[in-house]
Design a protein around this motif. Sequence first.
Motif, mmCIF file in Angstrom:
data_model
loop_
_atom_site.group_PDB
_atom_site.id
_atom_site.type_symbol
_atom_site.label_atom_id
_atom_site.label_comp_id
_atom_site.label_asym_id
_atom_site.label_seq_id
_atom_site.Cartn_x
_atom_site.Cartn_y
_atom_site.Cartn_z
ATOM 1 N N SER A 404 0.842 -1.203 0.000
ATOM 2 C CA SER A 404 0.000 0.000 0.000
ATOM 3 C C SER A 404 0.877 1.253 0.000
ATOM 4 O O SER A 404 1.974 1.267 0.567
ATOM 5 C CB SER A 404 -0.918 0.007 1.230
ATOM 6 O OG SER A 404 -0.154 -0.004 2.422
ATOM 7 N N ILE A 405 0.386 2.308 -0.642
ATOM 8 C CA ILE A 405 1.157 3.550 -0.756
ATOM 9 C C ILE A 405 1.021 4.343 0.541
ATOM 10 O O ILE A 405 -0.084 4.609 1.016
ATOM 11 C CB ILE A 405 0.661 4.374 -1.960
ATOM 12 C CG1 ILE A 405 0.826 3.566 -3.249
ATOM 13 C CG2 ILE A 405 1.435 5.689 -2.065
ATOM 14 C CD1 ILE A 405 0.197 4.214 -4.456
ATOM 15 N N GLY A 422 -0.770 10.218 -7.573
ATOM 16 C CA GLY A 422 -0.439 9.390 -6.414
ATOM 17 C C GLY A 422 -1.407 9.583 -5.272
ATOM 18 O O GLY A 422 -1.768 8.628 -4.571
ATOM 19 N N GLN A 423 -1.851 10.827 -5.076
ATOM 20 C CA GLN A 423 -2.818 11.117 -4.008
ATOM 21 C C GLN A 423 -4.108 10.340 -4.226
ATOM 22 O O GLN A 423 -4.672 9.771 -3.282
ATOM 23 C CB GLN A 423 -3.097 12.609 -3.964
ATOM 24 C CG GLN A 423 -4.117 13.026 -2.908
ATOM 25 C CD GLN A 423 -4.557 14.471 -3.066
ATOM 26 O OE1 GLN A 423 -4.368 15.081 -4.121
ATOM 27 N NE2 GLN A 423 -5.151 15.028 -2.036
ATOM 28 N N GLN A 428 -7.459 5.461 -1.935
ATOM 29 C CA GLN A 428 -8.376 4.356 -2.162
ATOM 30 C C GLN A 428 -8.348 3.394 -0.971
ATOM 31 O O GLN A 428 -7.374 3.325 -0.225
ATOM 32 C CB GLN A 428 -8.018 3.612 -3.446
ATOM 33 C CG GLN A 428 -8.045 4.471 -4.705
ATOM 34 C CD GLN A 428 -9.371 5.151 -4.918
ATOM 35 O OE1 GLN A 428 -10.416 4.502 -4.942
ATOM 36 N NE2 GLN A 428 -9.347 6.474 -5.062
ATOM 37 N N LYS A 429 -9.410 2.629 -0.835
ATOM 38 C CA LYS A 429 -9.535 1.699 0.283
ATOM 39 C C LYS A 429 -9.059 0.297 -0.116
ATOM 40 O O LYS A 429 -9.190 -0.122 -1.268
ATOM 41 C CB LYS A 429 -10.993 1.621 0.757
ATOM 42 C CG LYS A 429 -11.589 2.966 1.168
ATOM 43 C CD LYS A 429 -10.895 3.569 2.366
ATOM 44 C CE LYS A 429 -11.575 4.871 2.789
ATOM 45 N NZ LYS A 429 -10.860 5.513 3.928
ATOM 46 N N LYS A 431 -7.273 -3.064 -1.223
ATOM 47 C CA LYS A 431 -6.286 -3.422 -2.228
ATOM 48 C C LYS A 431 -6.172 -2.412 -3.360
ATOM 49 O O LYS A 431 -5.209 -2.454 -4.134
ATOM 50 C CB LYS A 431 -6.614 -4.809 -2.800
ATOM 51 C CG LYS A 431 -6.473 -5.936 -1.782
ATOM 52 C CD LYS A 431 -6.752 -7.284 -2.419
ATOM 53 C CE LYS A 431 -6.584 -8.413 -1.411
ATOM 54 N NZ LYS A 431 -6.852 -9.750 -2.022
ATOM 55 N N ALA A 432 -7.157 -1.525 -3.475
ATOM 56 C CA ALA A 432 -7.097 -0.505 -4.522
ATOM 57 C C ALA A 432 -5.964 0.478 -4.267
ATOM 58 O O ALA A 432 -5.483 1.137 -5.191
ATOM 59 C CB ALA A 432 -8.430 0.247 -4.606
ATOM 60 N N ASN A 433 -5.540 0.599 -3.001
ATOM 61 C CA ASN A 433 -4.388 1.425 -2.671
ATOM 62 C C ASN A 433 -3.143 0.559 -2.756
ATOM 63 O O ASN A 433 -2.713 -0.057 -1.788
ATOM 64 C CB ASN A 433 -4.525 2.020 -1.264
ATOM 65 C CG ASN A 433 -3.243 2.695 -0.794
ATOM 66 O OD1 ASN A 433 -2.334 2.952 -1.583
ATOM 67 N ND2 ASN A 433 -3.179 2.993 0.490
ATOM 68 N N SER A 434 -2.558 0.502 -3.938
ATOM 69 C CA SER A 434 -1.400 -0.365 -4.143
ATOM 70 C C SER A 434 -0.485 0.232 -5.193
ATOM 71 O O SER A 434 -0.937 0.799 -6.195
ATOM 72 C CB SER A 434 -1.851 -1.761 -4.590
ATOM 73 O OG SER A 434 -0.739 -2.539 -4.995
#
Length: 464
Positions: A404-405, A422-423, A428-429, A431-434
Amino acid sequence: MPDYEYDLVVIGSGPAGESAAVNAIKHDKRVAIIDDKESPGGNCTHVGTIPSKALRSAVNSYLRYQENPITPELKLGQRVQYQDLLKNVSDVIKKQVSMRSRFYTRNQVRYYYGEASFISKNELRIRADGKTSNQITAKDIIIATGSRPYRPTDIDFTHQRVFDSDTILHMPFTPRRLIIYGAGVIGCEYASIFSSLGIKVDLINTRSRLLEFLDDEISDSIFYHMMNRGVTIRHQETFQSLETREDGVCLNLESGKSIRADAILWCNGRTGNTDTLNLDSVGIKANHRGQLEVDKGYQTNVENIYAVGDVVGWPSLASAAYNQGVAAADTAILGDKTHYVDDVPTGIYTIPEISSVGKTERELTAAKVPYEVGRAFFKDTARGQISGQSQGMLKILFHAHDHSILGVHCFGREATEIIHIGQAIMKQKGKANSIHYFINNTFNYPTMAEAYRIAAFNGLNRLK
């Protein structure tokens, strides 16, 4: 219920005040704005964000023209005059004022010119040109009066060689050497602007490093580029006194150093514009910097009075102020306190510019979060090579286990635009934040967004 003239009155027409007023109009409320400037836009449009960024844009255009091999004649020592660049600033301000005036006309927001002060929690007095012109009443009131440069009493700001971040926009000459006292965001922005014009700059920093809230690598980068532009940066120095004369100034520091220059720009803090509001009459107290305390709904200790923008302190950004204004209006109208603005990207308009969102390496290390770093240098991107944007870097911090970022940091031309990609993914919640997003999705080519793909591969390869 009392019959008030307005459902909501906003004091101040900057980003926070404008967004609050327009939001209330969308809820069919009777709205008025009071501002001590005859035309709308507040300090942001007239003396702050807009003019300083317009000046920076003009300087950037000059640099591109100077560095372009198609135009070698400018490399013969020709210098642009500061006053010529200010013409672009004036044009942009006029366009902004015209646009904002249309907003108020179209949305039927009443605009009062004058200085507002409280009579009671529902009554305001408006003084224009030293005379009382109106007294109005409102159910709710939002204070969005912005801020001004902090001016110590032992410095003569009326002197022709002494400026702050407001008055520097009207400096009538081009100095050969300039002292900038204060190496915060505003000080660093102006140091990079003036040094890009070939002006020798002494930047006085009261701290041990530049912009120490940034990721260390980014802070080091701006330090290097300023030094490369000829800026003399003096860390951990403290003001003692200032001597002024007709043709220049001499700054004396506690360390015993004396620095001489053609002019000085004081950039050491800001003060909230609350001293003329007669806050005592409604039981509200400002702190020593004129700032007001509010809750998560931007409500003060008086139930129908709210405050947004620079007068509430951090983050003191126009971008955040727009959302704060909307949130305060929602609280006043709907009782909705769910939109507190506490996570915004940093945008610093130095040359090159800086932007970041999320955690720094120092913060993650202190919190003992296992992370990895992915980097992309602009000199290695096709778009960077085509456009000559060789200076700069994109840096992604991501969790070593779930990828996650955690933070994105960018240094270079258009950094404040690039950061939003990137923001968006970082917010995102699940696995979408990767970081894998930048590998699994196709971006236009060649673009500066290519840096995200390069940085993602760079970081993931470190894990193998």
